[in-house]
Motif scaffolding. Structure first.
Motif, PDB file in Angstrom:
ATOM      1  N   VAL A  33      -1.400  40.128  28.800  1.00 60.35           N
ATOM      2  CA  VAL A  33      -1.855  40.823  27.598  1.00 60.35           C
ATOM      3  C   VAL A  33      -0.809  40.666  26.499  1.00 60.35           C
ATOM      4  O   VAL A  33       0.366  40.360  26.768  1.00 60.35           O
ATOM      5  CB  VAL A  33      -2.112  42.329  27.859  1.00 60.35           C
ATOM      6  N   GLU A  34      -1.238  40.868  25.251  1.00 54.68           N
ATOM      7  CA  GLU A  34      -0.343  40.769  24.104  1.00 54.68           C
ATOM      8  C   GLU A  34       0.328  42.115  23.841  1.00 54.68           C
ATOM      9  O   GLU A  34      -0.337  43.163  23.847  1.00 54.68           O
ATOM     10  CB  GLU A  34      -1.125  40.349  22.858  1.00 54.68           C
ATOM     11  N   VAL A  35       1.629  42.090  23.607  1.00 57.53           N
ATOM     12  CA  VAL A  35       2.377  43.299  23.266  1.00 57.53           C
ATOM     13  C   VAL A  35       2.386  43.454  21.750  1.00 57.53           C
ATOM     14  O   VAL A  35       2.807  42.551  21.019  1.00 57.53           O
ATOM     15  CB  VAL A  35       3.818  43.244  23.803  1.00 57.53           C
ATOM     16  N   THR A  36       1.920  44.604  21.265  1.00 57.68           N
ATOM     17  CA  THR A  36       1.913  44.862  19.819  1.00 57.68           C
ATOM     18  C   THR A  36       2.971  45.879  19.404  1.00 57.68           C
ATOM     19  O   THR A  36       3.219  46.069  18.219  1.00 57.68           O
ATOM     20  CB  THR A  36       0.526  45.358  19.372  1.00 57.68           C
ATOM     21  N   GLY A  37       3.602  46.524  20.383  1.00 54.82           N
ATOM     22  CA  GLY A  37       4.644  47.483  20.049  1.00 54.82           C
ATOM     23  C   GLY A  37       5.219  48.120  21.300  1.00 54.82           C
ATOM     24  O   GLY A  37       4.587  48.125  22.360  1.00 54.82           O
ATOM     25  N   VAL A  38       6.438  48.657  21.171  1.00 53.65           N
ATOM     26  CA  VAL A  38       7.086  49.396  22.254  1.00 53.65           C
ATOM     27  C   VAL A  38       7.197  50.843  21.809  1.00 53.65           C
ATOM     28  O   VAL A  38       7.894  51.145  20.836  1.00 53.65           O
ATOM     29  CB  VAL A  38       8.470  48.817  22.592  1.00 53.65           C
TER      30      VAL A  38
END
Length: 348
Positions: A33-38
């Motif tokens: 999956v794509e990470v868009t933020g932490v």
């Protein structure tokens, strides 16, 4: 001298995100999956929604090591992560629960625990035993921010003037976490479920309250006998015969009001707290006594707000202990326990 998270990462070997997996747990073929933020150390924003790491807990905002754990997660995740389901797919907040791996399949849960930035989740999960073992190793090796000998130096922007470090204060010889409590409780033979309470809509998980009550009573009993406030002492206390929570919180509160010399000598902060953690233990005792005096038993709490809502910072008000400390010395003619006993418990 302590080092920043960035320095720790560059001076210690860590699994590469390129090439075959190198961590003890791996999943190179799991869902990508794509990470868009932490969000923080154990929560990510992704293209499939918020993801909460299944196998770990990292410090909450405002706790020591929160920033370091969050930054370490940011360094590990990259633009993509892989997700592996555990026995539960969603938490109480609607976030997806999953073990998290980098794009090559290296476990990020493993690296956060081994690096000393997270504790292992102990209740369930197919990787639970491995992660618990890694945490024990990290503790014994004084790894990272959580278990290191020195507190981390706050990271500042280049050219900025570093903020002065606060003067260290000893809270207790050992400060238990909820995870420590759950681990000790789970070691019981035979195992029994945690106490719970009922509301008009069904049974309520009271883990946070039970943890605070056990910790407060452990400190009072141990300090009053001039015993050592150690991990071993806490584990022994939690894993023995269960406390009668319909009686013991009141007994503990009344004992504190007597200002026993052992508690005054070994845990004086119970009367003049310097942090929300210190204040929360006495507050939990008074919270239960207040419920009891209003005719609500331990077994049936009904409504009225949780211990977190009553004792910790809310969205529109400061924690009760901050209000207490904001009084002038003239106005503050009672210590914290006396203040709680009168305000909530109706005890003069």
């Amino acid at each position: 001298m302590a080092t920043s998270v960035a320095e720790t990462v560059t001076t210690q070997p860590s699994p590469s995100s390129v090439g075959p997996p190198q961590t003890v747990i791996s999943c190179p073929d799991c869902q990508l999956v794509e990470v868009t933020g932490v969000v923080d150390g154990d929560t990510l924003d992704t293209n499939v929604g918020k993801v909460r790491f299944f196998g770990i807990d990292t410090p909450e905002r405002g706790d020591e090591c929160f920033t370091e754990a969050t930054e370490f997660t940011q360094l590990l995740v990259g633009d993509q992560v892989r997700l592996q389901d555990g026995p539960r797919l969603e938490d109480a907040y609607g976030r997806r629960l999953a073990y998290v791996f980098d794009s090559s399949g290296n476990s990020i849960d493993v690296q956060l625990i081994a690096g000393g930035f997270a504790t292992a989740w102990t209740r369930d999960g197919q990787h639970r035993d491995v992660l618990i073992g890694l945490e024990e190793s990290a503790r014994s090796n004084n790894a990272g921010c959580l278990w290191g000998e020195f507190a981390p130096i706050p990271i500042t922007q280049p050219g900025a003037t570093p903020s002065p470090l606060p003067t260290p204060t000893v809270i207790v010889n050992y400060q238990p976490t909820e995870n420590d409590f759950l681990r000790a409780w789970g070691a019981r033979e035979p195992w029994i479920p945690l106490p719970a309470s009922r509301s008009f809509s069904g049974w309520i998980d009271e883990t946070e309250l039970v943890f605070r009550l056990y910790t407060a009573i452990w400190i009072i009993d141990t300090a009053n006998k001039n015993g050592a406030l150690t991990r071993e002492s806490f584990n022994s206390f939690v894993s023995r015969s269960p406390l009668d929570l319909s009686v013991r919180p009141r007994q503990a509160l009344l004992a504190l009001l007597e200002h026993p010399q052992g508690v005054v000598d070994n845990a004086s902060w119970m009367y003049e707290p310097r942090s929300n953690w210190e204040a929360s233990l006495g507050c939990a005792l008074a919270y239960v006594e207040g419920r009891r005096r209003s005719g609500v038993s331990w077994e049936f709490f009904g409504s009225g707000g949780t211990v977190v809502e009553s004792c910790d910072q809310g969205s529109t008000r400061p924690p009760p202990w901050v209000s207490y400390l904001s009084q002038s010395e003239v106005e503050r003619d009672r210590d914290w326990i006396e203040y709680l006993a009168q305000r909530w418990g109706g005890i003069e």
